[in-house]
Design an enzyme around this catalytic site. Structure first.
Site, PDB file in Angstrom:
ATOM      1  N   LYS A  36       0.930  -1.188   0.111  1.00  0.00           N
ATOM      2  CA  LYS A  36      -0.058  -0.055   0.018  1.00  0.00           C
ATOM      3  C   LYS A  36       0.920   1.143  -0.109  1.00  0.00           C
ATOM      4  CE  LYS A  36      -0.647   0.101   5.097  1.00  0.00           C
ATOM      5  NZ  LYS A  36      -1.296   0.021   6.154  1.00  0.00           N
ATOM      6  N   GLY A  41       9.454  -1.110   2.503  1.00  0.00           N
ATOM      7  CA  GLY A  41       9.001  -1.290   3.876  1.00  0.00           C
ATOM      8  C   GLY A  41       9.863  -0.432   4.624  1.00  0.00           C
ATOM      9  N   ALA A 115      -4.474  -4.234   0.559  1.00  0.00           N
ATOM     10  CA  ALA A 115      -5.142  -5.482   0.587  1.00  0.00           C
ATOM     11  C   ALA A 115      -5.827  -5.910   1.869  1.00  0.00           C
ATOM     12  CB  ALA A 115      -3.965  -6.737   0.646  1.00  0.00           C
ATOM     13  N   GLY A 184      17.182   1.309  23.864  1.00  0.00           N
ATOM     14  CA  GLY A 184      17.487   0.421  22.984  1.00  0.00           C
ATOM     15  C   GLY A 184      18.107   0.424  21.603  1.00  0.00           C
ATOM     16  N   ALA A 321      15.774  -7.030   9.657  1.00  0.00           N
ATOM     17  CA  ALA A 321      15.504  -7.384   8.071  1.00  0.00           C
ATOM     18  C   ALA A 321      16.056  -8.433   7.493  1.00  0.00           C
ATOM     19  CB  ALA A 321      16.150  -5.955   7.525  1.00  0.00           C
ATOM     20  N   HIS A 445      46.697  -9.461   7.127  1.00  0.00           N
ATOM     21  CA  HIS A 445      47.213  -8.351   8.107  1.00  0.00           C
ATOM     22  C   HIS A 445      47.596  -7.203   7.287  1.00  0.00           C
ATOM     23  CE1 HIS A 445      49.281  -6.728  11.289  1.00  0.00           C
ATOM     24  NE2 HIS A 445      50.383  -6.374  10.405  1.00  0.00           N
TER      25      HIS A 445
HETATM   26  P1  NAI Z   1      14.061  -1.956  21.776  1.00  0.00           P
HETATM   27  O1  NAI Z   1      13.210  -3.166  22.154  1.00  0.00           O
HETATM   28  O2  NAI Z   1      15.415  -2.361  21.194  1.00  0.00           O
HETATM   29  O3  NAI Z   1      14.249  -1.163  23.132  1.00  0.00           O
HETATM   30  C1  NAI Z   1      13.282  -0.345  23.737  1.00  0.00           C
HETATM   31  C2  NAI Z   1      13.802  -0.043  25.100  1.00  0.00           C
HETATM   32  O4  NAI Z   1      12.855   0.715  25.697  1.00  0.00           O
HETATM   33  C3  NAI Z   1      13.926  -1.368  26.103  1.00  0.00           C
HETATM   34  O5  NAI Z   1      15.126  -1.207  26.710  1.00  0.00           O
HETATM   35  C4  NAI Z   1      12.881  -1.109  27.156  1.00  0.00           C
HETATM   36  O6  NAI Z   1      13.195  -1.411  28.309  1.00  0.00           O
HETATM   37  C5  NAI Z   1      12.799   0.543  27.307  1.00  0.00           C
HETATM   38  N1  NAI Z   1      11.594   0.983  27.688  1.00  0.00           N
HETATM   39  C6  NAI Z   1      10.212   0.519  27.223  1.00  0.00           C
HETATM   40  N2  NAI Z   1       9.178   1.427  27.868  1.00  0.00           N
HETATM   41  C7  NAI Z   1       9.908   2.295  28.368  1.00  0.00           C
HETATM   42  C8  NAI Z   1       9.462   3.374  29.307  1.00  0.00           C
HETATM   43  N3  NAI Z   1       7.986   3.843  29.399  1.00  0.00           N
HETATM   44  N4  NAI Z   1      10.322   4.525  29.748  1.00  0.00           N
HETATM   45  C9  NAI Z   1      11.595   4.154  29.594  1.00  0.00           C
HETATM   46  N5  NAI Z   1      11.974   2.997  28.997  1.00  0.00           N
HETATM   47  C10 NAI Z   1      11.374   2.180  28.243  1.00  0.00           C
HETATM   48  O7  NAI Z   1      13.339  -1.235  20.938  1.00  0.00           O
HETATM   49  P2  NAI Z   1      13.550  -0.090  19.750  1.00  0.00           P
HETATM   50  O8  NAI Z   1      14.748   0.572  19.928  1.00  0.00           O
HETATM   51  O9  NAI Z   1      12.436   0.600  19.547  1.00  0.00           O
HETATM   52  O10 NAI Z   1      13.749  -0.992  18.388  1.00  0.00           O
HETATM   53  C11 NAI Z   1      12.618  -1.762  17.853  1.00  0.00           C
HETATM   54  C12 NAI Z   1      12.940  -3.133  16.797  1.00  0.00           C
HETATM   55  O11 NAI Z   1      13.536  -2.323  15.704  1.00  0.00           O
HETATM   56  C13 NAI Z   1      14.042  -3.937  17.757  1.00  0.00           C
HETATM   57  O12 NAI Z   1      13.294  -5.094  18.282  1.00  0.00           O
HETATM   58  C14 NAI Z   1      14.989  -4.088  16.616  1.00  0.00           C
HETATM   59  O13 NAI Z   1      15.436  -5.535  16.391  1.00  0.00           O
HETATM   60  C15 NAI Z   1      14.681  -3.393  15.373  1.00  0.00           C
HETATM   61  N6  NAI Z   1      15.743  -2.420  15.160  1.00  0.00           N
HETATM   62  C16 NAI Z   1      16.899  -3.115  14.678  1.00  0.00           C
HETATM   63  C17 NAI Z   1      17.856  -2.422  14.224  1.00  0.00           C
HETATM   64  C18 NAI Z   1      19.298  -2.665  13.757  1.00  0.00           C
HETATM   65  O14 NAI Z   1      19.331  -4.135  13.269  1.00  0.00           O
HETATM   66  N7  NAI Z   1      20.330  -2.266  13.749  1.00  0.00           N
HETATM   67  C19 NAI Z   1      17.728  -0.708  14.079  1.00  0.00           C
HETATM   68  C20 NAI Z   1      16.659  -0.285  14.651  1.00  0.00           C
HETATM   69  C21 NAI Z   1      15.710  -1.238  14.874  1.00  0.00           C
END
Ligand code: NAI
Length: 471
Positions: A36, A41, A115, A184, A321, A445
Site C-alpha cells: 500500500k 518497507g 489488501a 534500545g 531485516a 594483515h
Molecule cells: P528495543 O526493544 O530495542 O528497546 C526499547 C527499550 O525501551 C527497552 O530497553 C525497554 O526497556 C525500554 N522502555 C520501554 N518502555 C519504556 C518507558 N516507558 N520508559 C523508559 N524506557 C522504556 O526497541 P527499539 O529500540 O524501539 O527497536 C525496535 C526494534 O527495531 C528492535 O526490536 C530491533 O530489532 C529493530 N531495529 C533493529 C535495528 C538494527 O538491526 N540495527 C535498528 C533499529 C531497529
C-alpha cells in the site's frame, strides 16, 4: 468485482515480502506482490537505510573534529540538515526503485494497493488512484505486513516535538536537547547520530541497563562512549509524560521511585515495535496469534492455517531485516514445492551505535543456561595495529566456546566495523565450526578481522598478541 487468479499472493513489500516475491518469480510461481505504501518497507524507507546514511554522515563529521592528534585540523563543521536529508532521500529512492525493478524482472506482478482478506484464498485490492477494486483468488497467501512503533501513554507522537524513529529520521534541524525514551537499538543509534552533531542527549531507560539484548560488557562500551561525548544515561527511569515551559519540553520520569524532569527540544520515543497482524481481515482465516500479537509459524513459516504463511516482524523476534528476507526466501521455496525449512542456526544482530555492536550465536548467560561449560577468548582493539591506524581502538572481540570440544557457541564484537566482522562469525556458527577452524584460518594483515582470529586463539590459550590463560 473483477477476479485475478494467482498461485501466490504476498502482502507487504518490505524486506520479508519482496525477496519472497522475487524468489517466487525465479521459481516459476505465478505470484503477485501487493504493497500500500513504498516498496522496501520500514528498512528501506524509514529504518535501516536512512538511519545508516545519517549515521555515516555524522560519524564523518565527528571523526573530522577529533583528528587533531593525527595532524589534521578542520575547524568546526557546518551542518546543513536539509541537504543531508536530500542526500539520504536520494539513496532511499534509488533502492526502492530498484526493488520494483527486481520484482518485475523476476516475473512477479507488483501492485500498489491496500489488501483486505475476505476469506480463504480471497483478497480484495483497493487502489489509491480510485481505480475499481479487484479480487485476487490465490492458492497460497504470505503475510509480510511488518511492525509499527509502540506508543506509550503521555507521549502522543506528533512527529514534531514527540517523534518516533520515522519522525526522528526526518529531522531537518539539529535539536539542542534530545530525550530518548528507551535505551534500545533505535534510541541509541539515532540518539548518538544527533549527539555527534552537537545535540545534548539524555537516554531514559526503564531497565537497569541499556541494550538489554546485548551482553553487558558490550553494552558498557557504548554507554561509556555516550557519556564521554557529553550524554546522560538514566536507568530505572520510566517516562511518564511531559509539559512545556520556558520554550522547552520537560520530560517527567519515575527514576527509582522519585519523579524527575529532563529538558528536551525533541523527544524520541523508541520503546519497541508491535506486529501488524490486525485490521486487514486475518481473523477471517482463523490464523493463530501468540500472546504478544505475533503470528505463530512453524519451521516452514506456515501458520496454523494450510497455505497461509507469515514472514518478518509480524511473526516474531528478532525484528531484523535479514531475518525477514531469509524467511521470505524459505516460504517461496516451500510454495514452489521444495523441501525447505528455516533452520538458520543464528540470526546475527547488529547495532549501529558508536562503537558498533554485533553478535552471532549465544551470549554468555544464554550459553550457560543451555548447559554449556564455556571458555571465553577476548581480543581488544586497543592492541590491533589496524584499529590504531584508523584511530578506532574502542572495543573488543569475544569468542565463546564450549570447553568440552571447543565448538564455537557465540561471537560478539563491539568496535570498528563490527557490523561487517560478524559475517565471519555467522558463517562459523552456521557451519558448526570449532575455535580451531577460525584460529587456523590465515587472516590477512593488517585487518580488523585478525581480532576475531586472535580471540578464537585466546579461547584456546594460544593467542600471540595477548596474554593467555592456562587451559
Ligand atoms: P528495543 O526493544 O530495542 O528497546 C526499547 C527499550 O525501551 C527497552 O530497553 C525497554 O526497556 C525500554 N522502555 C520501554 N518502555 C519504556 C518507558 N516507558 N520508559 C523508559 N524506557 C522504556 O526497541 P527499539 O529500540 O524501539 O527497536 C525496535 C526494534 O527495531 C528492535 O526490536 C530491533 O530489532 C529493530 N531495529 C533493529 C535495528 C538494527 O538491526 N540495527 C535498528 C533499529 C531497529
Amino acid at each position: 468485482m473483477p477476479t485475478i487468479k494467482k498461485q501466490a499472493l504476498v502482502i507487504g513489500a518490505g524486506t520479508g515480502g519482496y525477496p519472497c516475491a522475487i524468489r517466487l518469480g525465479q521459481l516459476g510461481v505465478d505470484a503477485m506482490l501487493v504493497e500500500k505504501a513504498e516498496p522496501g518497507g520500514v528498512c528501506l524507507n524509514w529504518g535501516c537505510i536512512p538511519s545508516k546514511a545519517l549515521i555515516s554522515a555524522t560519524k564523518l563529521a565527528h571523526k573530522a573534529q577529533h583528528a587533531e592528534h593525527m595532524g589534521l585540523s578542520f575547524g568546526a563543521p557546518t551542518t546543513d540538515m536539509p541537504k543531508m536529508q536530500v542526500w539520504k532521500a536520494g539513496i532511499v529512492s534509488k533502492l526502492t526503485g530498484g526493488v520494483k525493478q527486481l520484482v518485475k524482472g523476476s516475473g512477479t506482478q507488483y501492485v500498489t494497493a491496500t489488501a483486505e482478506i475476505l476469506g480463504p484464498g480471497r483478497v480484495k485490492l483497493s487502489y489509491p488512484d480510485g481505480k475499481p477494486d479487484d479480487i485476487v483468488e490465490c492458492e497460497h497467501l504470505v503475510i509480510a505486513t511488518g511492525s509499527v512503533p509502540i506508543e506509550i501513554p503521555g507521549f502522543s507522537v506528533d512527529q514534531d516535538k514527540v517523534r518516533d524513529s520515522t519522525g526522528a529520521l526526518e529531522l531537518d534541524f539539529v535539536p539542542e536537547h534530545m530525550v530518548c525514551i528507551g535505551g534500545g537499538i533505535i534510541g541509541l543509534e539515532l540518539g548518538q547520530t544527533f549527539q555527534r552533531l552537537g545535540t545534548k542527549l539524555t537516554v531514559l531507560e526503564g531497565l537497569d541497563r541499556i541494550l538489554s539484548v546485548c551482553d553487558k560488557d558490550l553494552a558498557q562500551v557504548v554507554a561509556r562512549q555516550i557519556k564521554q561525548d557529553g550524554g546522560e544515561i538514566v536507568t530505572n527511569a520510566m517516562a511518564k509524560g511531559f509539559s512545556e515551559r520556558d520554550g522547552k519540553l520537560w520530560v517527567r520520569a519515575e527514576v527509582g521511585g522519585e519523579s524527575k524532569e529532563f529538558p528536551a527540544d525533541v523527544v524520541l520515543v523508541a520503546v519497541g515495535r508491535r506486529p501488524v497482524a490486525k485490521g486487514f481481515g486475518l481473523d477471517k482465516l482463523g490464523v493463530e496469534l501468540d500472546e504478544r500479537g505475533f503470528i505463530k509459524v512453524d519451521a516452514r513459516q506456515q501458520t496454523n492455517v494450510a497455505k497461509v504463511y507469515a514472514v518478518g516482524d509480524v511473526c516474531g523476534q528478532p525484528m531484523l531485516a535479514h531475518k525477514a528476507s531469509h524467511e521470505g526466501e524459505v516460504v517461496a521455496e516451500v510454495i514452489a514445492g521444495k523441501n525447505t525449512v528455516n533452520d538458520a542456526r543464528t540470526i546475527p544482530n547488529v547495532v549501529f551505535t558508536e562503537p558498533e555492536i554485533a553478535s552471532a550465536g549465544l551470549g554468555e548467560a544464554e550459553a550457560k543456561q543451555a548447559g554449556h561449560t564455556i571458555e571465553i577468548g577476548k581480543f581488544p582493539f586497543s592492541i590491533s595495529g589496524r584499529a590504531m591506524a584508523i584511530d578506532e581502538t574502542n572495543g573488543f572481540v569475544k569468542v565463546i566456546i564450549d570447553k568440552s570440544d571447543n565448538r564455537v557457541l557465540g561471537i560478539h564484537v563491539v568496535g570498528p566495523e563490527a557490523s561487517d566482522l560478524i559475517s565471519e562469525a555467522a558463517l562459523a556458527i552456521e557451519m558448526g565450526a570449532f575455535a580451531e577452524d577460525i584460529a587456523l584460518t590465515v587472516h590477512p594483515h593488517p585487518t580488523l578481522g585478525e581480532a576475531v582470529m586472535e580471540a578464537a586463539k585466546h579461547a584456546l590459550g594460544e593467542a600471540i598478541h595477548v596474554g593467555n590463560r592456562r587451559r
